[in-house]
Design an enzyme around this catalytic site. Structure first.
Site, PDB file in Angstrom:
ATOM      1  N   ASP A   1       0.816  -1.224   0.000  1.00 45.70           N
ATOM      2  CA  ASP A   1       0.000   0.000   0.000  1.00 45.70           C
ATOM      3  C   ASP A   1       0.848   1.273   0.000  1.00 45.70           C
ATOM      4  OD1 ASP A   1      -2.362  -1.599   0.260  1.00 45.70           O
ATOM      5  OD2 ASP A   1      -2.015  -1.751   2.405  1.00 45.70           O
TER       6      ASP A   1
ATOM      7  N   GLU B   1     -10.898   1.303  -4.212  1.00 55.42           N
ATOM      8  CA  GLU B   1     -10.191   1.593  -2.956  1.00 55.42           C
ATOM      9  C   GLU B   1      -8.901   2.353  -3.204  1.00 55.42           C
ATOM     10  OE1 GLU B   1      -9.719  -2.310  -1.309  1.00 55.42           O
ATOM     11  OE2 GLU B   1      -8.302  -2.906  -2.835  1.00 55.42           O
TER      12      GLU B   1
END
Ligand code: 6LW
Length: 530
Positions: A15, A184
């Site tokens: 991430d 997302e």
């Protein structure tokens, strides 16, 4: 000119989010149940990265007690505005979405300012030209999820003085494809009077992708990029060496060039042990849309960053040698599980790293006494020299390769005082159940005080070998151990393996094992040091 080698951060660096401040770049990653949380890296050329700290390095910032291995801290975002660094993230195990700030990105970072009114995950911040700050994140479709993964990207203004969301929250986008799942990791940018949302979709596994939409107004309506997705490897098939590409964040260099960080995995025969890693790609703008790695359309092994090569003073070494006896602090790269009990760890000058017995087993969702490093390579060797106390009350200590509390490999030493021996066991824990796959009992000298033993854990792709050495000579304890289960595909979750030193159990709570050192070396598939 600097050439970045992909992955720019190998191993468990999921991430990624990055930002530029003048000539300096900063990058953060998620850490889930590990403590400290959110490593922060610095670079001046996007190619060479050095860790300058951890954003969440105090327990008061990061409650992780009892959290699952892939809970805790999800995807963070880093931004800089008017002299202040902001990291926004979600602690899914306590407190939800929060913001921390710092004037120096190396820290200290503030206590978290929680945003209880912000539902969902994957928050990001955007500072508009007039200084107004906006929150962007994802949450389940407020009208009710029609299917699993039916989530929406939403935006709301954030009042920086009160650190409260103000005004209306607006759902602006749910992804590029029809029946899209898991929109997302959204990030907002403004360029040439358009607002852009770059986001991931398709789920973080094989179908992961990065997509983009744009609007003249921050509140939408957003138009889909007709060339979406802008980056994915899902069309390349499951044998392609780099997969699950998505979660992009854009950065502009002082020269006006654009780059994207993204996560991707490098499975071996369908098994990912290293977790999600950080990659870099070049971005150009065509007709008002970003194009990733033009002419290629996928991640490359190297990326010319167009920036002057800035090798760090201490170039990153792939053999890392930690001589604990001479260290004053462990350093930023070390990871603990959940909120460690600091009384169980001590660095003693001239002696080494002492870990206390009495803690709980690694199989538990607890703050087991464990200190590890990320597994950075498919093939590596970790070695340590430890000294066992005469009385550990049957506590075990050794070296472990940890995918999670339910999936790990342990080389466990138990000193049997009565038998004047050391039991050496190799356990493979799968689905939370320990299986002893090899073991030996070695005699120690009568009346020997502390017993010194060298441990070696060698991983070549999907197999492991363990050896011990000491007064009894060198002993191969196990070879060709199948560690395919220490992979995301079997264990599930969002993390990569770490390799570390641990102590557990035993009823002599004052007893400690002393680790003199830890060496982590990249090796080639034949076992030689690279
Ligand atoms: C993260 C989400 C995701 O919050 O996985 O790949 C979740 N994308 O954006 C955990 O990393």
């Amino acid at each position: 000119m600097a050439i970045a080698k992909n992955p720019i951060l190998s191993g468990f660096y999921p991430d990624p989010s990055l930002c530029a401040v003048g000539d300096d770049f900063y990058l953060v990653n998620s850490t889930f149940a590990y403590f400290p949380g959110i490593p922060i890296m610095h670079s001046r050329d996007l190619a060479h990265w050095e860790q300058i700290g951890n954003v969440m390095d105090r327990a008061s910032q990061l409650p992780l007690q009892g959290c699952g291995h892939s809970e805790g801290l999800f995807a963070p975002t880093i931004r800089y505005h008017a002299g202040v660094f902001y990291v926004i993230c979600t602690n899914v195990s306590g407190g939800g979405n929060f913001i921390v700030t710092a004037s120096d990105p190396a820290g200290p970072w503030s206590e978290p300012c929680y945003l209880p009114e912000a539902a969902g995950i994957d928050p990001s911040l955007f500072f508009d030209e007039d200084g107004t700050c906006y929150y962007i994140g994802t949450h389940p479709n407020p009208k009710g999820c029609r299917y699993d993964g039916d989530w929406f990207i939403w935006i709301q203004e954030l009042d920086l003085k009160t650190m409260r969301l103000v005004g209306e929250a607006k759902d602006v986008w749910n992804g590029a494809m029809r029946h899209v799942v898991w929109p997302e990791g959204p990030h907002l940018y403004k360029k040439d009077s358009y607002y852009y949302i770059v986001h991931a979709e398709g789920g973080t596994e094989f179908r992961h992708a990065a997509a983009v939409c744009r609007s003249r107004s921050i509140w939408g309506p957003y138009e889909n990029n007709p060339c979406n997705p802008i980056l994915t490897h899902r069309h390349l098939g499951k044998d392609y060496p780099v997969q699950c590409v998505g979660h992009g964040d854009l950065v502009e260099t002082p020269a006006g060039e654009w780059y994207m960080s993204a996560l991707a995995v490098r499975p071996l025969e369908g098994h990912t042990t290293l977790g999600r890693e950080t990659f870099l790609a070049r971005v150009v703008w065509e007709d008002g849309w970003p194009v990733v790695n033009p002419g290629i359309g996928r991640l490359t092994d190297t990326v010319e960053t167009g920036l002057t090569d800035r090798k760090p003073v201490e170039p990153e070494r792939m053999d890392m040698v930690y001589d604990f006896a001479g260290m004053e602090r462990l350093g930023d790269a070390f990871l603990f599980l959940r909120n460690p009990d600091s009384d169980s760890y001590s660095l003693c000058a001239g002696e080494g790293l002492k870990l206390s017995y009495g803690g709980c087993e690694l199989t538990r969702k607890a703050s087991s006494v464990y200190v590890g490093l990320r597994q950075r390579h498919h093939h590596f060797r970790a070695e340590t020299l430890l000294s066992l106390p005469p009385c550990s009350g049957q506590g075990e200590a050794g070296i472990a390769l940890v995918q999670s509390n339910e999936y790990h490999l342990r080389l466990a030493l138990i000193r049997d005082e009565a038998a004047q021996a050391v039991q050496i066991n190799v356990y493979l824990c799968e689905q939370g159940i320990d299986r002893r796959i090899a073991g030996q009992t070695l005699s120690v000298q009568p009346n020997e005080d502390r017993v010194e033993i060298g441990l070696s854990l060698e991983v070549r792709g999907l197999t492991a070998a363990v050896k011990v050495s000491g007064g009894f000579g060198k002993v191969k304890v196990a070879e060709d151990v199948d560690i395919r289960s220490l992979s995301t595909e079997t264990a599930g979750g969002f993390v990569g393996c770490t390799v570390g030193l641990y102590a557990a159990g035993g009823d002599h709570k004052d007893a400690c094992v002393v680790f003199k050192n830890l060496t982590y070396s990249e090796i080639n598939s034949e076992g030689s040091v690279e």
